[in-house]
Design a protein around this motif. Structure first.
Motif, mmCIF file in Angstrom:
data_model
loop_
_atom_site.group_PDB
_atom_site.id
_atom_site.type_symbol
_atom_site.label_atom_id
_atom_site.label_comp_id
_atom_site.label_asym_id
_atom_site.label_seq_id
_atom_site.Cartn_x
_atom_site.Cartn_y
_atom_site.Cartn_z
ATOM 1 N N ASP A 21 59.647 5.524 -1.735
ATOM 2 C CA ASP A 21 59.953 4.518 -0.709
ATOM 3 C C ASP A 21 58.685 3.823 -0.224
ATOM 4 O OD1 ASP A 21 62.630 5.153 -0.929
ATOM 5 O OD2 ASP A 21 62.705 6.335 0.942
ATOM 6 N N ASN A 40 57.642 1.392 -2.943
ATOM 7 C CA ASN A 40 58.536 0.232 -2.958
ATOM 8 C C ASN A 40 58.269 -0.689 -1.770
ATOM 9 O OD1 ASN A 40 59.813 0.961 -5.342
ATOM 10 N ND2 ASN A 40 61.367 2.149 -4.286
ATOM 11 N N LYS A 41 57.939 -0.108 -0.623
ATOM 12 C CA LYS A 41 57.620 -0.924 0.555
ATOM 13 C C LYS A 41 56.356 -1.750 0.293
ATOM 14 C CE LYS A 41 56.583 -0.636 5.459
ATOM 15 N NZ LYS A 41 56.295 0.237 6.590
ATOM 16 N N ILE A 80 55.290 -2.761 -2.635
ATOM 17 C CA ILE A 80 55.662 -3.804 -3.597
ATOM 18 C C ILE A 80 56.377 -4.945 -2.885
ATOM 19 C CG2 ILE A 80 57.190 -4.327 -5.550
ATOM 20 C CD1 ILE A 80 56.525 -1.466 -6.564
ATOM 21 N N ASP A 81 57.306 -4.613 -1.993
ATOM 22 C CA ASP A 81 58.023 -5.652 -1.244
ATOM 23 C C ASP A 81 57.065 -6.483 -0.394
ATOM 24 O OD1 ASP A 81 60.393 -4.734 -2.346
ATOM 25 O OD2 ASP A 81 60.994 -3.596 -0.548
ATOM 26 N N GLU A 82 56.093 -5.817 0.239
ATOM 27 C CA GLU A 82 55.109 -6.517 1.057
ATOM 28 C C GLU A 82 54.290 -7.493 0.201
ATOM 29 O OE1 GLU A 82 50.998 -5.284 3.280
ATOM 30 O OE2 GLU A 82 52.724 -3.947 3.551
ATOM 31 N N ASN A 119 55.185 -8.811 -2.736
ATOM 32 C CA ASN A 119 56.054 -9.891 -3.213
ATOM 33 C C ASN A 119 56.301 -10.922 -2.124
ATOM 34 O OD1 ASN A 119 56.240 -8.779 -5.764
ATOM 35 N ND2 ASN A 119 58.155 -7.721 -5.340
ATOM 36 N N LYS A 120 56.499 -10.483 -0.874
ATOM 37 C CA LYS A 120 56.702 -11.413 0.234
ATOM 38 C C LYS A 120 55.444 -12.258 0.450
ATOM 39 C CE LYS A 120 57.996 -11.695 5.101
ATOM 40 N NZ LYS A 120 57.121 -12.798 5.339
ATOM 41 N N GLU A 132 55.163 -14.825 -2.290
ATOM 42 C CA GLU A 132 56.145 -15.890 -2.087
ATOM 43 C C GLU A 132 55.711 -16.825 -0.960
ATOM 44 O OE1 GLU A 132 59.228 -18.328 -2.790
ATOM 45 O OE2 GLU A 132 58.658 -16.619 -4.039
#
Length: 116
Positions: free
Chosen positions: A92, A95-96, A98-100, A102-103, A106
């Motif tokens: 987790d 993944n957090k 990675i999400d950070e 990617n955001k 973007e």
């Protein structure tokens, strides 16, 4: 005399010298914590050499083995469940991150598009 090439060198040289200082250092690899081994103790089977018992003594030894075997199994199951929780928490967190990233990527992409 044309001073333009000289001015370009004078301007570009400090910029090139400062660029390593402005660059962000790459992240170093994070040392992963060691996964502790279980501390469960396997029971001694009652028919091993040195445990030759007869009658009631053997029955008590078998009862003790069965009780200890059950305790050992519960200990191993708890260790596995706790380890699964630890692994899930690590996944987790990854993944957090990675999400950070990617955001952030973007957001940068949208800023670049908005400036066009």
């Amino acid at each position: 005399m044309n001073l333009r090439p000289f001015l370009i060198v004078v301007i570009a040289l400090p910029a090139l010298a400062a660029s390593p200082a402005l660059a962000q250092a790459p992240a170093t690899a994070t040392a992963m914590p060691a996964v502790p081994s279980h501390n469960c103790v396997a029971p001694r089977y009652p028919s091993e050499p040195g445990l030759q018992k007869r009658g009631e003594a053997y029955n008590r030894a078998v009862d003790a083995f069965n009780r200890d075997f059950k305790t050992y199994g519960e200990c191993i199951k708890k260790y596995v469940d706790d380890t699964k929780l630890w692994v899930k928490a690590a996944a987790d967190a990854g993944n957090k991150a990675i999400d950070e990233y990617n955001k952030f990527a973007e957001d940068i992409k949208q800023k670049i598009e908005a400036e066009k």
